[in-house]
Design an enzyme around this catalytic site. Sequence first.
Site, PDB file in Angstrom:
ATOM      1  N   SER A  18       0.832  -1.196   0.000  1.00 20.69           N
ATOM      2  CA  SER A  18       0.000   0.000   0.000  1.00 20.69           C
ATOM      3  C   SER A  18       0.877   1.260   0.000  1.00 20.69           C
ATOM      4  O   SER A  18       1.651   1.476  -0.929  1.00 20.69           O
ATOM      5  CB  SER A  18      -0.951  -0.045   1.200  1.00 20.69           C
ATOM      6  OG  SER A  18      -1.974   0.890   1.081  1.00 20.69           O
ATOM      7  N   ASP A  55      -9.902  -4.999  -4.706  1.00 18.45           N
ATOM      8  CA  ASP A  55      -9.292  -4.055  -3.768  1.00 18.45           C
ATOM      9  C   ASP A  55     -10.156  -2.792  -3.735  1.00 18.45           C
ATOM     10  O   ASP A  55     -10.192  -2.028  -4.700  1.00 18.45           O
ATOM     11  CB  ASP A  55      -7.864  -3.721  -4.215  1.00 18.45           C
ATOM     12  CG  ASP A  55      -7.091  -2.934  -3.173  1.00 18.45           C
ATOM     13  OD1 ASP A  55      -7.715  -2.138  -2.442  1.00 18.45           O
ATOM     14  OD2 ASP A  55      -5.852  -3.093  -3.102  1.00 18.45           O
ATOM     15  N   HIS A  85      -7.696  -5.573  -0.281  1.00 22.21           N
ATOM     16  CA  HIS A  85      -6.461  -4.802  -0.154  1.00 22.21           C
ATOM     17  C   HIS A  85      -5.425  -5.515   0.717  1.00 22.21           C
ATOM     18  O   HIS A  85      -4.232  -5.416   0.478  1.00 22.21           O
ATOM     19  CB  HIS A  85      -6.801  -3.435   0.458  1.00 22.21           C
ATOM     20  CG  HIS A  85      -5.668  -2.472   0.481  1.00 22.21           C
ATOM     21  ND1 HIS A  85      -5.044  -2.011  -0.659  1.00 22.21           N
ATOM     22  CD2 HIS A  85      -5.032  -1.854   1.511  1.00 22.21           C
ATOM     23  CE1 HIS A  85      -4.102  -1.162  -0.343  1.00 22.21           C
ATOM     24  NE2 HIS A  85      -4.057  -1.052   0.974  1.00 22.21           N
TER      25      HIS A  85
END
Length: 281
Positions: free
Chosen positions: A98, A228, A257
């Site tokens: 991320s 996601d 995610h």
Amino acid sequence: MPYLTLSDTTTRIFYKDWGLPSGPVVTFSHGWPLSSDNFDAQLHFLASAGYRVIAHDRRGHGRSDQPWTGNDMDTYADDLHELFVALDLRDAVMVGHSTGGGEVARFVGRHGTARVRGAVLISAVTPLMVRTEANPEGTEMAVFDGFRAAMKKDRAQFFLDVPSGPFFGFNRPGAVTSRGMVESWFAQGMQASFVGAYECIKQFSETDFSEDLKKMEFPVLLLHGDDDQVVPIEAAAKKAVKLLPRGLLRVYPGAPHALPNVFADEVNRDLLGFIGSLKTA
């Protein structure tokens, strides 16, 4: 616990250094607003396989210090470079999840490839999250403004809502939820400084990593779920792989995610396979 005092002499960052000291180096950069703990499944797996694994808590996050200043992507990358230099890390494979994927890209953009031989970007925010005229697939700014408003109103509740819903995909019909994952996310998030977590929202959402990706001339594996809800794949990995000189995208069907958590075994397998392939490349 090991800490590195940064060159500003007022900020220390915490890091884990596990596994075989002489083993191949793999570094980990965590997502927002978490800490290195979110990678423990990967750290233990690779350390047990003979690797030296190093994961730091970004400034303002986890057990690192909570400075009022320097909560920006360039400084995050510079802090990580200081850790590389202090530990004399070479020939490393960098892994980022991320926001951490952006940190890895900015590290290369600012400090080059001399100490790195490959990277893995997991559910990464690269190349750019926010919607612009040039990035129509991106997320509306109003979403990130909503994050900031929610933090100001009730950070604790916001930091329960995110993992209870889109982060792990627990808001999808039929999803098998994990109270433990939710509470771990909450605990890590609440450990971060308020200003550090708040200012990081701008960094992960508005930083354009396009030029950084173009400089990543070594092999790069992208892992991304096609469900996601936090960093949609169309605006992220599917665009990033086109900017990377040697990028390879692996899509996780139906995955959220939180790949390092919900799909820990699969991520571990893909990490081991990719790192192993670099030895013979």
